[in-house]
Design a protein around this motif. Structure first.
Motif, mmCIF file in Angstrom:
data_model
loop_
_atom_site.group_PDB
_atom_site.id
_atom_site.type_symbol
_atom_site.label_atom_id
_atom_site.label_comp_id
_atom_site.label_asym_id
_atom_site.label_seq_id
_atom_site.Cartn_x
_atom_site.Cartn_y
_atom_site.Cartn_z
ATOM 1 N N ASP A 46 -14.596 7.620 32.233
ATOM 2 C CA ASP A 46 -13.707 7.110 33.280
ATOM 3 C C ASP A 46 -13.160 5.726 32.928
ATOM 4 O OD1 ASP A 46 -13.997 9.360 34.979
ATOM 5 O OD2 ASP A 46 -15.929 8.576 35.680
ATOM 6 N N GLY A 47 -13.502 5.221 31.734
ATOM 7 C CA GLY A 47 -12.989 3.931 31.295
ATOM 8 C C GLY A 47 -13.833 2.737 31.686
ATOM 9 N N LYS A 48 -15.020 2.974 32.275
ATOM 10 C CA LYS A 48 -15.906 1.869 32.662
ATOM 11 C C LYS A 48 -16.875 1.563 31.524
ATOM 12 C CE LYS A 48 -16.363 4.091 36.695
ATOM 13 N NZ LYS A 48 -17.224 4.940 37.290
ATOM 14 N N ILE A 49 -17.190 0.293 31.350
ATOM 15 C CA ILE A 49 -18.162 -0.108 30.335
ATOM 16 C C ILE A 49 -19.547 -0.089 30.968
ATOM 17 C CG2 ILE A 49 -18.918 -1.947 28.795
ATOM 18 C CD1 ILE A 49 -16.003 -2.745 28.490
ATOM 19 N N VAL A 50 -20.474 0.577 30.292
ATOM 20 C CA VAL A 50 -21.858 0.666 30.767
ATOM 21 C C VAL A 50 -22.788 0.062 29.727
ATOM 22 C CG1 VAL A 50 -21.369 2.723 32.146
ATOM 23 C CG2 VAL A 50 -22.201 2.985 29.821
ATOM 24 N N GLY A 51 -23.967 -0.353 30.155
ATOM 25 C CA GLY A 51 -24.984 -0.839 29.226
ATOM 26 C C GLY A 51 -24.664 -2.163 28.567
ATOM 27 N N ILE A 52 -23.999 -3.063 29.274
ATOM 28 C CA ILE A 52 -23.668 -4.363 28.677
ATOM 29 C C ILE A 52 -24.960 -5.064 28.265
ATOM 30 C CG2 ILE A 52 -22.699 -6.656 29.132
ATOM 31 C CD1 ILE A 52 -20.556 -5.260 30.818
ATOM 32 N N GLY A 53 -25.026 -5.452 27.001
ATOM 33 C CA GLY A 53 -26.191 -6.140 26.461
ATOM 34 C C GLY A 53 -27.333 -5.228 26.059
ATOM 35 N N ASP A 54 -27.183 -3.911 26.202
ATOM 36 C CA ASP A 54 -28.253 -2.948 25.934
ATOM 37 C C ASP A 54 -27.741 -1.867 24.978
ATOM 38 O OD1 ASP A 54 -30.186 -0.914 26.019
ATOM 39 O OD2 ASP A 54 -30.549 -1.147 28.163
ATOM 40 N N ALA A 55 -28.060 -2.017 23.700
ATOM 41 C CA ALA A 55 -27.564 -1.093 22.676
ATOM 42 C C ALA A 55 -28.041 0.330 22.917
ATOM 43 C CB ALA A 55 -27.974 -1.580 21.292
ATOM 44 N N ALA A 56 -29.290 0.504 23.369
ATOM 45 C CA ALA A 56 -29.810 1.850 23.628
ATOM 46 C C ALA A 56 -29.051 2.515 24.771
ATOM 47 C CB ALA A 56 -31.303 1.801 23.930
ATOM 48 N N ALA A 57 -28.762 1.773 25.838
ATOM 49 C CA ALA A 57 -28.002 2.330 26.965
ATOM 50 C C ALA A 57 -26.587 2.696 26.523
ATOM 51 C CB ALA A 57 -27.959 1.330 28.125
ATOM 52 N N GLN A 58 -25.994 1.894 25.649
ATOM 53 C CA GLN A 58 -24.668 2.213 25.137
ATOM 54 C C GLN A 58 -24.713 3.483 24.285
ATOM 55 O OE1 GLN A 58 -22.528 -1.089 23.398
ATOM 56 N NE2 GLN A 58 -22.960 -2.410 25.155
ATOM 57 N N ALA A 59 -25.758 3.638 23.480
ATOM 58 C CA ALA A 59 -25.904 4.846 22.659
ATOM 59 C C ALA A 59 -26.098 6.069 23.554
ATOM 60 C CB ALA A 59 -27.071 4.683 21.690
ATOM 61 N N GLU A 60 -26.866 5.910 24.620
ATOM 62 C CA GLU A 60 -27.073 7.009 25.570
ATOM 63 C C GLU A 60 -25.736 7.444 26.175
ATOM 64 O OE1 GLU A 60 -29.444 9.791 27.060
ATOM 65 O OE2 GLU A 60 -30.382 8.083 26.049
ATOM 66 N N ASN A 61 -24.925 6.482 26.584
ATOM 67 C CA ASN A 61 -23.600 6.789 27.127
ATOM 68 C C ASN A 61 -22.731 7.466 26.069
ATOM 69 O OD1 ASN A 61 -21.324 6.354 29.181
ATOM 70 N ND2 ASN A 61 -20.521 5.438 27.308
ATOM 71 N N ALA A 62 -22.735 6.928 24.859
ATOM 72 C CA ALA A 62 -21.914 7.483 23.783
ATOM 73 C C ALA A 62 -22.265 8.945 23.523
ATOM 74 C CB ALA A 62 -22.087 6.656 22.509
#
Length: 137
Positions: A46-62
């Motif tokens: 949806d174009g929202k950034i999630v997991g700011i500062g958290d590489a694992a959370a960003q990988a989960e989203n990806a």
């Protein structure tokens, strides 16, 4: 005759309004039985950034986004043949690879990992590039 299908078309001026861009791209392309995904990051579908500062959370989203995009293109995570993982700090390697490894357990794609100075948005700590090949069965 079109040789490929494009999924989730968008323009970069929408995704990156802070940058002076105007490129027509899409999130996935299916060419024959090959599916190419755009780099998946902390930006959700949806174009929202999630997991700011958290590489694992960003990988989960990806990986969650990759699953949806592959399925929309008629593929699955099990069809992934190649991944390239970009991280902005060596310290992110283990948390990112743990998440990706969990999503791709038993898949055995070829993999390349790169440490880069930066990505498209300063909030992005990682990005994964994915290619999948749908079996002919």
């Amino acid at each position: 005759m079109t040789t490929h299908q494009r999924f989730r078309k968008f323009n970069t001026k929408e995704a990156y309004p802070e940058q002076s861009l105007d490129n027509d791209v899409c999130m996935a392309v299916r060419a024959g039985n090959t599916v190419y995904l755009r780099g998946q990051t902390a930006m959700d579908l949806d174009g929202k950034i999630v997991g700011i500062g958290d590489a694992a959370a960003q990988a989960e989203n990806a990986m969650a986004c990759a699953k949806v995009l592959l399925e929309e293109a008629g593929s699955r995570l099990a069809h992934i043949t190649k991944i390239v993982i970009y991280i902005t700090d060596r310290a992110y390697r283990e948390p990112v690879y743990r998440v990706v490894g969990r999503w791709l357990k038993g898949v055995y794609p070829v993999s390349t990992g790169l440490i880069v100075q930066g990505l498209a948005k300063p909030e992005y700590l990682m990005e994964i590039d994915i290619i999948a090949e749908i079996p002919q069965d």
